[in-house]
Design an enzyme around this catalytic site. Structure first.
Site, PDB file in Angstrom:
ATOM      1  N   SER A 255       0.829  -1.192   0.000  1.00 12.57           N
ATOM      2  CA  SER A 255       0.000   0.000   0.000  1.00 12.57           C
ATOM      3  C   SER A 255       0.865   1.243   0.000  1.00 12.57           C
ATOM      4  O   SER A 255       2.033   1.225   0.373  1.00 12.57           O
ATOM      5  CB  SER A 255      -0.873   0.010   1.247  1.00 12.57           C
ATOM      6  OG  SER A 255      -0.033   0.130   2.383  1.00 12.57           O
ATOM      7  N   LYS A 256       0.226   2.312  -0.434  1.00  9.79           N
ATOM      8  CA  LYS A 256       0.868   3.610  -0.512  1.00  9.79           C
ATOM      9  C   LYS A 256       1.415   4.043   0.839  1.00  9.79           C
ATOM     10  O   LYS A 256       2.431   4.705   0.913  1.00  9.79           O
ATOM     11  CB  LYS A 256      -0.194   4.629  -0.934  1.00  9.79           C
ATOM     12  CG  LYS A 256       0.049   5.234  -2.280  1.00  9.79           C
ATOM     13  CD  LYS A 256      -0.946   6.337  -2.487  1.00  9.79           C
ATOM     14  CE  LYS A 256      -1.030   6.669  -3.962  1.00  9.79           C
ATOM     15  NZ  LYS A 256      -2.171   7.405  -4.345  1.00  9.79           N
ATOM     16  N   ARG A 257       0.684   3.680   1.890  1.00  9.81           N
ATOM     17  CA  ARG A 257       1.057   4.154   3.214  1.00  9.81           C
ATOM     18  C   ARG A 257       2.472   3.724   3.606  1.00  9.81           C
ATOM     19  O   ARG A 257       3.156   4.404   4.331  1.00  9.81           O
ATOM     20  CB  ARG A 257       0.056   3.670   4.257  1.00  9.81           C
ATOM     21  CG  ARG A 257      -0.863   4.765   4.733  1.00  9.81           C
ATOM     22  CD  ARG A 257      -1.947   4.223   5.637  1.00  9.81           C
ATOM     23  NE  ARG A 257      -2.783   3.262   4.951  1.00  9.81           N
ATOM     24  CZ  ARG A 257      -2.984   2.021   5.350  1.00  9.81           C
ATOM     25  NH1 ARG A 257      -2.393   1.570   6.430  1.00  9.81           N
ATOM     26  NH2 ARG A 257      -3.760   1.213   4.672  1.00  9.81           N
ATOM     27  N   GLY A 259       5.026   3.114   1.502  1.00 13.82           N
ATOM     28  CA  GLY A 259       6.092   3.451   0.551  1.00 13.82           C
ATOM     29  C   GLY A 259       5.495   3.802  -0.796  1.00 13.82           C
ATOM     30  O   GLY A 259       4.278   3.865  -0.946  1.00 13.82           O
TER      31      GLY A 259
END
Ligand code: GLU
Length: 494
Positions: A255-257, A259
């Site tokens: 997920s974006k969170r 990286g």
């Protein structure tokens, strides 16, 4: 059985950027096609108007170009089976939806959003699976025609038969079974007249003669619906291969969170495309031996779907950085020079006058010490600008009471050299150490500090040589003037 040339496709929905997972799917399709002498097709699945993002297709094409995944058919290059944008193929989907309706395998449904909401709530209350109740199938033919003639909003749904087993034969997972009881009567054509992913995807895979569908595991649960569509339309199914999920190091879904997930972010951060491709290739596949560093050519040669594993693949950024360094070091200096000059233009030293010959020397000296091209600048700013300060810790450790005197002698030795080569500086330093009967370190460490302001870097003779005699002497003089804290600690230097 499928015997013709393998044809595979990457079928992204343009949502704004290419996700790392999308790159992995594209890459595996590409490697498979090139390995099998097949065709790699790019198809843009842009039927979801709600998700339309301006510039998304251009961005996607640019990113694919950057990583070097060239396709044989698709946007810009064309091909026999176009158009390759689904939004330009609406009539085709409509035709097959009608064929399914005529065969009783799909039907019109006119339910209002309120009715569907109520149905869902009731099912949830009873702890049932939420799915459409086939109410529309109770309408008579006249009622249906009447409603259509009145222009009532409607969708077309897949008529999933009750209680049957649907098999998905998957190269990676083997045979996966689904009972149709858990499959909803999927909407095939939405009320805006656009097809859903499921219908458009199957119709296009068939018409574009796709032999192998290689895509992420998140699509596996949709595959039984696709299998039904192939069967209802009387079409041969492609071979399916669902690629393992990509995971964060804590095993949660990538997920974006945690990286970056957009390929362009990695490009902007200075990752080499060779490293990114190598890294992504290993997210779910391995060649069965110890090799970890691959060129695209080697990947093409070695890739097979049989060696793709089922278990989720963990995204390990340290490995990507390591691969970046490996690929960087295997590049010829001339190629690195071109890249360094690009970085240089963007750097704070852009107006420093430095020629290619010097940059090549810096590259040669720093190559074993950098992981990114920009580090040819950031890790050795002293090649571009005289030090503006001196590392306190290094002064404390390396700048002894006798250092100024010794460095002054070394400076005078250097000054006598005529047109010195790198080895001449080394010889001069060695001679002085011998004459004075001291360890070489007593000269080398203060010299390095004077020239670079820090205590680490390439060989000190490389530094003197790259800076040149005049500049080196100037820097020694400046250091002699500026470093005022002789260290009284008299521990013998190595
Ligand atoms: N359009 C789907 C996506 O965005 C394609 C899935 C597939 O390959 O079937 O990933």
């Amino acid at each position: 059985m499928i015997s013709e040339t393998p044809r595979v496709r990457f079928a992204p929905s343009p949502t704004g950027y290419l996700h790392i997972g999308g790159l992995r799917t594209a890459l595996y399709n590409y490697l498979f096609a090139r390995n099998q002498n097949g065709k790699f097709i790019l198809r843009i699945e842009d039927t979801d108007r709600k998700r339309f993002v301006e510039g998304a297709v251009e961005n996607l094409l640019d990113t694919l170009k950057w990583v070097g995944l060239d396709y044989d058919e698709g946007p810009e290059v064309g091909g026999e089976y176009g158009p390759y944008f689904q939004s330009e193929r609406l009539d085709i989907y409509k035709k097959y939806a009608e064929e399914l309706i005529a065969k009783g395998k799909a039907y019109y449904a006119f339910d209002t959003p309120e009715r569907l909401k109520q149905l869902r709530e009731e099912q949830l209350k009873k702890g049932l699976q939420t799915k459409y109740d086939k109410f529309a199938l109770t309408l008579s033919e006249e009622e249906i025609q009447q409603k259509l003639a009145n222009g009532e909003p409607h969708v077309v749904r897949l008529n999933v038969p009750p209680d049957e087993t649907v098999f998905v034969e998957d190269v990676i997972r083997g045979r996966v079974e689904f009972n149709t009881e858990i499959i909803d009567d999927q909407i095939l054509i939405k009320s805006d007249g656009f097809p859903t992913y499921h219908l458009a995807n199957v119709v296009d895979d068939h018409l574009m003669k796709i032999t192998h569908v290689i895509r992420g595991e998140e699509w596996l649960s949709s595959t039984p619906k696709h299998v039904l569509l192939y069967e209802f339309l009387g079409w041969e199914k492609p071979v399916f291969a669902h690629l393992p999920l990509l995971l964060n190091p804590d095993k949660s879904k990538l997920s974006k969170r945690q990286g970056d997930v957009a390929v362009e972010d990695y490009r902007d951060k200075g990752y080499l495309k060779e490293a990114l491709i190598n890294f992504v290739a290993l997210l779910g596949w391995n060649p069965g031996d110890e090799q970890e560093v691959f060129t695209m050519e080697e990947l093409i040669q070695k890739f097979s779907l049989e060696r793709v594993h089922k278990a989720g693949a963990v995204f390990n950024i340290e490995k990507l950085i390591w691969l970046n360094a490996e690929h960087l070091r295997s590049k010829p200096n001339e190629e690195l020079l071109v890249m360094l000059k690009e970085e240089f233009k963007k750097s704070e030293y852009s107006n420093v006058d430095i020629d290619d010959e010097h940059l090549l020397l810096i590259i040669e000296a720093m190559k074993p010490r950098v992981e990114f091209v920009k580090e040819f600048i950031t890790k050795c700013p002293y090649f571009y600008e005289a030090p503006t300060g001196y590392d306190e810790k290094v002064i404390k450790k390396r700048w002894k009471e006798d250092s100024p005197g010794l460095l002054k002698k070394l400076r005078d030795k250097f000054a006598q050299l005529e047109n010195p080569a790198k080895e001449d500086y080394e010889k001069a330093l060695n001679e002085l150490a011998e004459e004075l009967e001291i360890g070489k370190g007593k000269l080398i460490h203060p010299l390095r500090l004077a020239l670079s302001g820090i205590g680490t870097g390439p060989g000190v003779y490389d530094i003197v040589h790259i800076l040149g005699k005049e500049e080196s002497i100037r820097r020694i003089d400046t250091a002699l003037e500026k470093i005022k804290t002789p260290n009284t600690d008299s521990t013998e230097e190595k």
